[in-house]
Design a protein around this motif. Structure first.
Motif, PDB file in Angstrom:
ATOM      1  N   LEU A  15     -21.652  42.492 -22.869  1.00  0.00           N
ATOM      2  CA  LEU A  15     -21.841  42.848 -21.466  1.00  0.00           C
ATOM      3  C   LEU A  15     -20.522  42.761 -20.712  1.00  0.00           C
ATOM      4  CD1 LEU A  15     -23.608  43.617 -19.068  1.00  0.00           C
ATOM      5  CD2 LEU A  15     -24.227  41.205 -18.846  1.00  0.00           C
ATOM      6  N   LYS A  16     -19.730  41.719 -20.963  1.00  0.00           N
ATOM      7  CA  LYS A  16     -18.416  41.604 -20.313  1.00  0.00           C
ATOM      8  C   LYS A  16     -17.546  42.796 -20.667  1.00  0.00           C
ATOM      9  CE  LYS A  16     -16.895  37.619 -21.626  1.00  0.00           C
ATOM     10  NZ  LYS A  16     -16.384  36.273 -21.876  1.00  0.00           N
ATOM     11  N   GLY A  17     -17.553  43.209 -21.925  1.00  0.00           N
ATOM     12  CA  GLY A  17     -16.777  44.371 -22.346  1.00  0.00           C
ATOM     13  C   GLY A  17     -17.219  45.632 -21.634  1.00  0.00           C
ATOM     14  N   LEU A  18     -18.517  45.805 -21.500  1.00  0.00           N
ATOM     15  CA  LEU A  18     -19.043  46.965 -20.801  1.00  0.00           C
ATOM     16  C   LEU A  18     -18.628  46.945 -19.336  1.00  0.00           C
ATOM     17  CD1 LEU A  18     -22.290  48.775 -21.150  1.00  0.00           C
ATOM     18  CD2 LEU A  18     -21.809  47.846 -18.911  1.00  0.00           C
ATOM     19  N   LEU A  19     -18.736  45.795 -18.690  1.00  0.00           N
ATOM     20  CA  LEU A  19     -18.364  45.690 -17.280  1.00  0.00           C
ATOM     21  C   LEU A  19     -16.898  46.039 -17.065  1.00  0.00           C
ATOM     22  CD1 LEU A  19     -20.254  42.413 -16.354  1.00  0.00           C
ATOM     23  CD2 LEU A  19     -20.862  44.730 -15.654  1.00  0.00           C
ATOM     24  N   LYS A  20     -16.035  45.566 -17.954  1.00  0.00           N
ATOM     25  CA  LYS A  20     -14.598  45.825 -17.814  1.00  0.00           C
ATOM     26  C   LYS A  20     -14.274  47.310 -17.916  1.00  0.00           C
ATOM     27  CE  LYS A  20     -13.035  41.292 -19.313  1.00  0.00           C
ATOM     28  NZ  LYS A  20     -12.249  40.522 -20.282  1.00  0.00           N
ATOM     29  N   LYS A  21     -15.090  48.066 -18.626  1.00  0.00           N
ATOM     30  CA  LYS A  21     -14.864  49.513 -18.751  1.00  0.00           C
ATOM     31  C   LYS A  21     -15.044  50.238 -17.417  1.00  0.00           C
ATOM     32  CE  LYS A  21     -16.100  49.857 -23.586  1.00  0.00           C
ATOM     33  NZ  LYS A  21     -17.030  50.406 -24.583  1.00  0.00           N
ATOM     34  N   PHE A  22     -15.720  49.604 -16.474  1.00  0.00           N
ATOM     35  CA  PHE A  22     -15.967  50.236 -15.183  1.00  0.00           C
ATOM     36  C   PHE A  22     -14.885  49.920 -14.153  1.00  0.00           C
ATOM     37  CE2 PHE A  22     -19.932  50.960 -17.209  1.00  0.00           C
ATOM     38  CZ  PHE A  22     -20.366  52.155 -16.671  1.00  0.00           C
TER      39      PHE A  22
END
Length: 84
Positions: A15-22
């Motif tokens: 989830l942290k990785g996904l958030l950072k993509k934004f």
């Protein structure tokens, strides 16, 4: 609350990785607008309200954005909404 449509459970680190993509402007921080788009991608209802709530919860230094130091708390807070 609606469950996010995932085939496999997501971890907090994923989830942290996904958030950072934004982080669309590349400043290393998540604004409320960027977070709202991330929450929409997770198919969460009321993404704007949840983005405000999450920033209010995780923004320790109250600068209005989520820095790398605050992303762990943000991810844990959002993870509860996903129920995965």
């Amino acid at each position: 609350m609606r469950r996010a449509p995932y085939e496999q459970p997501m971890t907090v680190d994923q989830l942290k990785g996904l958030l950072k993509k934004f982080d669309t402007n590349g400043d290393g921080k998540l604004s409320r607008k960027e977070l709202k788009e991330a929450l929409k991608s997770l198919h969460l209802r009321f993404a704007g309200l949840k983005a405000w709530s999450a920033i209010h919860h995780a923004d320790v230094n109250k600068d209005g954005v989520i820095s790398d130091e605050e992303i762990n708390e943000l991810a844990k807070h959002i993870f509860k909404w996903l129920k995965i």
